[in-house]
Design an enzyme around this catalytic site. Structure first.
Site, short mmCIF file in Angstrom:
data_model
loop_
_atom_site.label_atom_id
_atom_site.label_comp_id
_atom_site.label_asym_id
_atom_site.label_seq_id
_atom_site.Cartn_x
_atom_site.Cartn_y
_atom_site.Cartn_z
N HIS A 1 0.88 -0.96 -0.22
CA HIS A 1 0.23 -0.17 0.35
C HIS A 1 0.76 1.75 0.15
O HIS A 1 2.16 1.44 0.30
CB HIS A 1 -1.15 0.23 1.60
CG HIS A 1 -1.99 1.41 1.39
ND1 HIS A 1 -2.58 1.51 1.21
CD2 HIS A 1 -1.59 2.68 2.57
CE1 HIS A 1 -3.32 2.13 0.88
NE2 HIS A 1 -2.46 3.14 1.95
N ARG B 1 -15.68 12.03 7.81
CA ARG B 1 -13.86 12.76 8.01
C ARG B 1 -13.73 14.47 7.36
O ARG B 1 -13.20 14.98 7.74
CB ARG B 1 -12.25 11.71 8.38
CG ARG B 1 -12.32 10.78 9.38
CD ARG B 1 -11.60 10.16 9.39
NE ARG B 1 -10.22 9.99 9.26
CZ ARG B 1 -9.57 9.46 8.59
NH1 ARG B 1 -10.11 8.59 8.13
NH2 ARG B 1 -8.19 10.20 8.16
N SER C 1 -7.67 3.80 9.15
CA SER C 1 -8.51 3.51 8.33
C SER C 1 -8.29 2.69 6.58
O SER C 1 -8.19 2.04 6.21
CB SER C 1 -8.74 5.21 7.23
OG SER C 1 -9.60 5.10 6.45
N ASP D 1 -15.56 1.79 7.73
CA ASP D 1 -14.00 2.39 7.46
C ASP D 1 -15.10 4.05 6.20
O ASP D 1 -14.46 5.03 6.42
CB ASP D 1 -13.29 2.14 6.66
CG ASP D 1 -12.21 2.87 6.34
OD1 ASP D 1 -11.52 3.80 6.92
OD2 ASP D 1 -11.71 2.92 4.87
N LYS E 1 -8.69 -1.75 6.54
CA LYS E 1 -9.51 -2.57 4.40
C LYS E 1 -7.58 -3.39 3.63
O LYS E 1 -8.58 -4.52 3.83
CB LYS E 1 -8.96 -1.24 3.79
CG LYS E 1 -10.44 -0.40 3.78
CD LYS E 1 -10.47 0.60 2.57
CE LYS E 1 -9.31 2.13 2.35
NZ LYS E 1 -9.60 3.09 3.91
#
Length: 428
Positions: A84, A170, A185, A163, A189
């Site tokens: 990621h 947010r 967050s 989320d 995932k």
């Protein structure tokens, strides 16, 4: 459990630690609609101002994971590895990385997103390939992985739905910058994706979400702790985003550059980071002595994996990529060394040319973007092209050019003051 939203808000407002039961209750109740947006907004602001400890962040993350499904790759006969990136300008690394790691022996289930603002989205880039599909069922994902070794696709709506709801809130309540909320967050995932190991690319610099190295390091450390606490082998690299990554910024432009890397060429920084992340992923997956990524780029096996992956998702790896209808060159105003090229300015220019979107529902132009002809440290010549702007709508040039005013410095005999490409490596 006898909780109500006000009790939870008051606990965090008073700088107390939320209990596991309080966190489980409030996440579940908000997801079900039993806690109102204005109450959750108040709690998020209290978290932004007063923070969370490691146990609270882990509990918050796990509660979001439990709000939906968790994927299971245990039917596969090889280890899984995921990556990621926190996003940046020209960050096309997922495109060559996923097939490269697959060619070296690991399975790569890569659930990715779309771009928003100046940061590009992996799915937008891949959708510039004719026929390629981002939305796959779980069975289709499994089929692509078995056929190609890697899949890059959109996350289903059943993955961490809490989320998705919190992220939207947010965004409109000024609570995006909270590191506990950012980390939970992302990791809710990623953990729900079910991968056995995870490598994080946390970027720092003007083109990144985290502008300074200290904040990026804190985010990286928090995410590594969350992954480790959840039983996922997790490591993070802190990498530079004070200048664009590679030469191409924009959807089809970045696909073309990624294919160059898979063919054994491409810009040095993209190749270096792709290989470094691939080695980290293989090591995290328990395959440190499998084929080396540099070899897989040279012998064509990474390109073969790319072609299989694109074809398995309906794309044509041989099809011509979209090209923008209009082009404008930006010439170097002086001769000397390009000592600075601001990543944020280049990213915003690409966005204004049509490569990105202001709202999630906006379309993108696949051919739009910025093609750089020099990187910081290169010698440039007055009057020669410094970059080329691409767009389908010539009216977009004016605002893009305004964005680039003051975005670069050219100094005779100068030297760039840049962050190292890989700043740090963070483990549990």
């Amino acid at each position: 459990m006898g909780f109500d939203a006000i009790d939870v808000i008051v606990t965090k407002r008073g700088r107390g630690a939320l209990s596991t039961d309080q966190i489980d209750w409030v996440i579940d109740a908000y997801t079900r609609g039993a806690v109102a947006d204005e109450q959750m907004s108040s709690l998020l602001m209290a978290i932004l101002l007063n923070g969370m400890d490691r146990r609270e962040i882990a509990d918050w993350t796990q509660a979001m994971i439990r709000s939906g499904e968790r994927m299971d790759w245990s039917a596969l006969d090889r280890p899984t590895a995921d990556k990621h990136s926190t996003g940046g300008v020209g960050d096309k690394i997922t495109l060559p990385l996923a097939p490269l790691v697959a060619a070296c022996g690991a399975y790569v289930p890569q659930l990715s997103g779309r771009g928003l603002g100046h940061t590009g989205g992996t799915l937008d880039k891949l959708e510039s390939i004719p026929g390629w599909r981002a939305s796959l069922s779980n069975d289709e994902m499994l089929g692509v992985i078995r056929a190609a070794g890697a899949v890059v696709c959109a996350a289903g709506s059943g993955l961490a739905p809490a989320d998705k709801k919190l992220y939207a809130l947010r965004d409109v309540t000024g609570t995006v910058e909270s590191i506990p909320l950012i980390a939970s967050s992302i990791m809710s995932k990623k953990i729900a994706e079910g991968t056995g190991s995870l490598v994080l690319d946390v970027k720092a610099g003007s083109g990144a979400f985290m502008k300074n190295v200290d904040d990026a390091r804190e985010l990286a450390r928090t995410m590594v702790e969350l992954g480790t606490d959840a039983g996922v082998r997790t490591v993070a690299l802190l990498t530079a985003m004070d200048r664009p990554l590679g030469l191409a910024v924009g959807n089809a432009l970045e696909v073309a550059e990624s294919v160059e890397v898979l063919a054994g060429g491409g810009p040095a920084d993209v190749v270096e980071l792709t290989v470094r992340l691939a080695r980290e992923m293989l090591e995290a997956a328990g395959l440190p002595y499998a084929k080396d990524p540099e070899e897989a780029l040279k012998d064509g096996s990474a390109m073969d994996a790319w072609r299989r992956m694109i074809s398995a998702q309906g794309g044509d790896p041989d099809a011509a990529l979209p090209e923008a209808a209009e082009f404008v060159e930006v010439a170097a105003p002086a001769t000397g060394v390009l000592t600075r090229l601001d990543a944020l300015s280049v990213g915003v220019a690409a966005w204004r040319l049509g490569a990105g979107r202001a709202r999630k529902e906006d379309p993108v132009s696949f051919g739009a973007g910025v093609m750089l002809h020099a990187k910081p440290g290169d010698l440039v010549t007055e009057g020669r092209p410094l970059m080329t702007l691409h767009t389908d709508d010539a009216a977009r040039f004016e605002r893009a050019l305004q964005t680039l005013e003051g975005a670069y410095d050219i100094v005779q005999g100068g030297e760039p003051d840049l962050l190292p490409l890989v700043i740090d490596r963070i483990t549990a």
